[in-house]
Design an enzyme around this catalytic site. Structure first.
Site, PDB file in Angstrom:
ATOM      1  N   SER A 242      38.156  37.678  34.858  1.00  0.00           N
ATOM      2  CA  SER A 242      38.460  38.725  33.889  1.00  0.00           C
ATOM      3  C   SER A 242      39.810  39.329  34.263  1.00  0.00           C
ATOM      4  O   SER A 242      40.425  38.925  35.249  1.00  0.00           O
ATOM      5  CB  SER A 242      37.375  39.812  33.923  1.00  0.00           C
ATOM      6  OG  SER A 242      37.398  40.451  35.200  1.00  0.00           O
ATOM      7  N   LYS A 243      40.255  40.299  33.493  1.00  0.00           N
ATOM      8  CA  LYS A 243      41.579  40.877  33.763  1.00  0.00           C
ATOM      9  C   LYS A 243      41.669  41.498  35.151  1.00  0.00           C
ATOM     10  O   LYS A 243      42.709  41.450  35.784  1.00  0.00           O
ATOM     11  CB  LYS A 243      41.926  41.918  32.690  1.00  0.00           C
ATOM     12  CG  LYS A 243      42.360  41.262  31.394  1.00  0.00           C
ATOM     13  CD  LYS A 243      42.966  42.234  30.425  1.00  0.00           C
ATOM     14  CE  LYS A 243      43.461  41.494  29.188  1.00  0.00           C
ATOM     15  NZ  LYS A 243      43.970  42.379  28.153  1.00  0.00           N
ATOM     16  N   ARG A 244      40.552  42.062  35.628  1.00  0.00           N
ATOM     17  CA  ARG A 244      40.618  42.684  36.960  1.00  0.00           C
ATOM     18  C   ARG A 244      40.785  41.625  38.050  1.00  0.00           C
ATOM     19  O   ARG A 244      41.247  41.919  39.133  1.00  0.00           O
ATOM     20  CB  ARG A 244      39.380  43.541  37.224  1.00  0.00           C
ATOM     21  CG  ARG A 244      38.100  42.777  37.404  1.00  0.00           C
ATOM     22  CD  ARG A 244      36.872  43.693  37.423  1.00  0.00           C
ATOM     23  NE  ARG A 244      35.644  42.940  37.325  1.00  0.00           N
ATOM     24  CZ  ARG A 244      35.001  42.432  38.354  1.00  0.00           C
ATOM     25  NH1 ARG A 244      35.476  42.570  39.563  1.00  0.00           N
ATOM     26  NH2 ARG A 244      33.875  41.761  38.192  1.00  0.00           N
ATOM     27  N   HIS A 245      40.404  40.374  37.756  1.00  0.00           N
ATOM     28  CA  HIS A 245      40.564  39.306  38.740  1.00  0.00           C
ATOM     29  C   HIS A 245      41.947  38.655  38.670  1.00  0.00           C
ATOM     30  O   HIS A 245      42.375  37.998  39.604  1.00  0.00           O
ATOM     31  CB  HIS A 245      39.553  38.174  38.481  1.00  0.00           C
ATOM     32  CG  HIS A 245      38.123  38.562  38.657  1.00  0.00           C
ATOM     33  ND1 HIS A 245      37.227  38.560  37.613  1.00  0.00           N
ATOM     34  CD2 HIS A 245      37.428  38.944  39.751  1.00  0.00           C
ATOM     35  CE1 HIS A 245      36.038  38.919  38.057  1.00  0.00           C
ATOM     36  NE2 HIS A 245      36.134  39.166  39.347  1.00  0.00           N
ATOM     37  N   GLY A 246      42.585  38.728  37.530  1.00  0.00           N
ATOM     38  CA  GLY A 246      43.858  38.017  37.365  1.00  0.00           C
ATOM     39  C   GLY A 246      43.910  37.170  36.116  1.00  0.00           C
ATOM     40  O   GLY A 246      44.753  36.296  35.990  1.00  0.00           O
TER      41      GLY A 246
END
Length: 473
Positions: A242-246
């Site tokens: 997801s966006k928090r992971h990259g």
């Protein structure tokens, strides 16, 4: 089927080129290069509400920045709608597909019945063998494929192995909607065939589509391409990326200061490996890559590893090459204004002279720019708290003592400067570090920098002496 390998990358232009898409493009590009084939680009823009020209441009720019350009101009899926209709009608004419006049209400009824009987919703084939003359007034038909009623469709996947699909589960899916537009399932097959695609390398979230798409190939009597469904990328915690992971667009990685070579090196190792090699040059990637070596399990995205790989490629870059790259990309970096603090030729000259020391510590171009800030800082410098502690704790007295010694240095270079500082330290009974630390703090405003004698050399005599006078006791 042609002997030449043809791969394709087929993104939907509903946003930027995300990192998972970039890896898929990389694997397609590498396999095409490895085999002497070509990679094509198809923009799957049939979703007219969500597709934008800006996204198309972003995808093409992202591929270009990574050095993964397609070998032919991009193909628009939407522009080929007439061809998709033509093939669907051809399948009806050959008895491999049929017009279905089931109304939305009838389809809802089928779904509800399946739900009540606790089975997956399936079209019940009610128009499969009926004549169109029985069609109700005013109902525009869809075109459905006549899927086999028994047996299996087998996909020999180069990554996932042999995958079997019971034909009863594939059902008579729709090829052409009642408004004449093709379904994704149908358009993809027609496009891949017409573009001569021999190898379909894509995310394993498409694996369930492979069975249905194989039915269309066989119904048309076309060669079925080689399938290779690669694992998705997960976050470091094992959850879907997801966006928090990259899970960001490729342009975000450019803004974070990653080099194309560093990002490609990191991406190729997500799901594929060559022994224990972590650092892989673009040339070795092409020589070593094989789709058969891709793992089945999901790969995990790890920023710390990306930083380490990128830092290696920064250190391996030539000083002039890295300087030019930094100046080219500065408008995309959050701190790029640092590199606009003077005429370009002055900025470039200082960067180039400082680069051997700067690049040793930096993991990204953002860090590299930050560490170069001292070169262009306006006087008097802003001093960081830790550097101020050094200066306040007797450092300013050391700077005052060194000033007249440095003013005497005739041939201003790192070796001459170091000799003068060593002489002063010995006379005063100081360890070299006790003289070098205040110098670094006064000249850069920080406690870390490239070698302090290189800093004096790069700043030049006049700027060095002026900064030292600003901080002298």
């Amino acid at each position: 089927m042609t002997d030449r390998v043809v791969t394709r990358f087929a993104p939907s232009p509903t946003g930027y080129l995300h990192i998972g898409g970039a890896r898929t493009a990389l694997f397609n590009w590498l396999y095409a290069r490895k085999t002497g084939g070509k990679m094509l680009l198809r923009i799957e823009d049939t979703d007219r509400e969500r597709s934008t020209e800006a996204a198309v441009t972003a995808i093409i720019d992202g591929l270009s920045w990574l050095g993964l350009e397609a070998d032919e101009p991009p193909v628009s899926q939407f522009a080929r709608a007439a061809r998709h209709r033509e093939v669907a009608e051809e399948l009806v004419a050959s008895g491999k597909a049929y017009y279905c006049y089931a109304t939305p209400a009838e389809l809802d009824e089928m779904r509800e019945k399946a739900k009540a009987e606790k089975r997956p919703p399936r079209y019940d084939g009610r128009w499969r063998d009926r004549a169109p003359s029985e069609a109700p007034e005013g109902v525009k038909p869809v075109i459905r494929i006549k899927a086999p009623l028994d047996g299996e469709t087998v996909v020999q996947d180069r990554v996932q192995g042999e995958v079997r699909f019971p034909n009863k589960d594939l059902d008579d899916f729709i090829l052409l909607r009642s408004d004449g537009t093709p379904t994704y399932m149908h358009a993809v097959v027609v496009d891949d065939h017409d573009m001569g695609v021999t190898h379909i390398i894509r995310g394993d979230d498409h694996l369930t589509n492979a069975g249905r798409q194989t039915l269309i190939y066989k119904a048309m009597g076309w060669d079925v391409p080689v399938f290779a469904h690669i694992p998705l990328i997960h976050g470091a915690d094992g959850a879907k990326l997801s966006k928090r992971h990259g899970a960001l667009g490729v342009e975000a990685y450019r803004e974070m200061g990653y080099l194309p070579v560093g990002l490609k090196n990191y991406l190729v190792r997500l799901g594929w490996s060559h022994g224990d090699d972590e650092i892989i040059s673009p040339e070795d990637m092409i020589a070593w890559f094989d789709i058969d070596d891709v793992n089945r399990g999901a790969a995990r995205f790890d920023f710390a590893k990306l930083d380490a790989v990128n830092g290696h490629w920064i250190r391996m870059s030539g000083d002039a090459e890295l300087t030019d790259m930094l100046l080219d990309v500065r408008d995309h970096l959050p701190n790029g204004a640092i590199l606009r603090s003077g005429p370009d030729e002055v900025v470039r000259d200082r960067l180039l002279r400082a680069m051997p020391g700067l690049k040793e510590r930096a993991k990204t171009l953002v860090e590299l720019t930050e560490s170069a800030a001292y070169l262009f800082a306006a006087r008097p410098l802003s001093i960081e708290p830790k550097a101020e502690e050094i200066l306040a704790g007797g450092g300013r007295e050391v700077v005052s003592g060194l000033l007249p010694e440095l003013e005497k240095v005739a041939d201003w270079n790192a070796a001459s400067i170091e000799a003068a500082v060593r002489d002063y330290a010995e006379r005063e009974g100081l360890k070299l570090g006790k003289a070098a630390q205040p110098l670094r703090a006064a000249l850069t405003g920080k406690t870390t920098s490239p070698g302090v004698f290189d800093v004096l050399d790069v700043l030049g005599r006049d700027e060095t002496l002026a900064r030292l006078r600003d901080q002298a006791a």
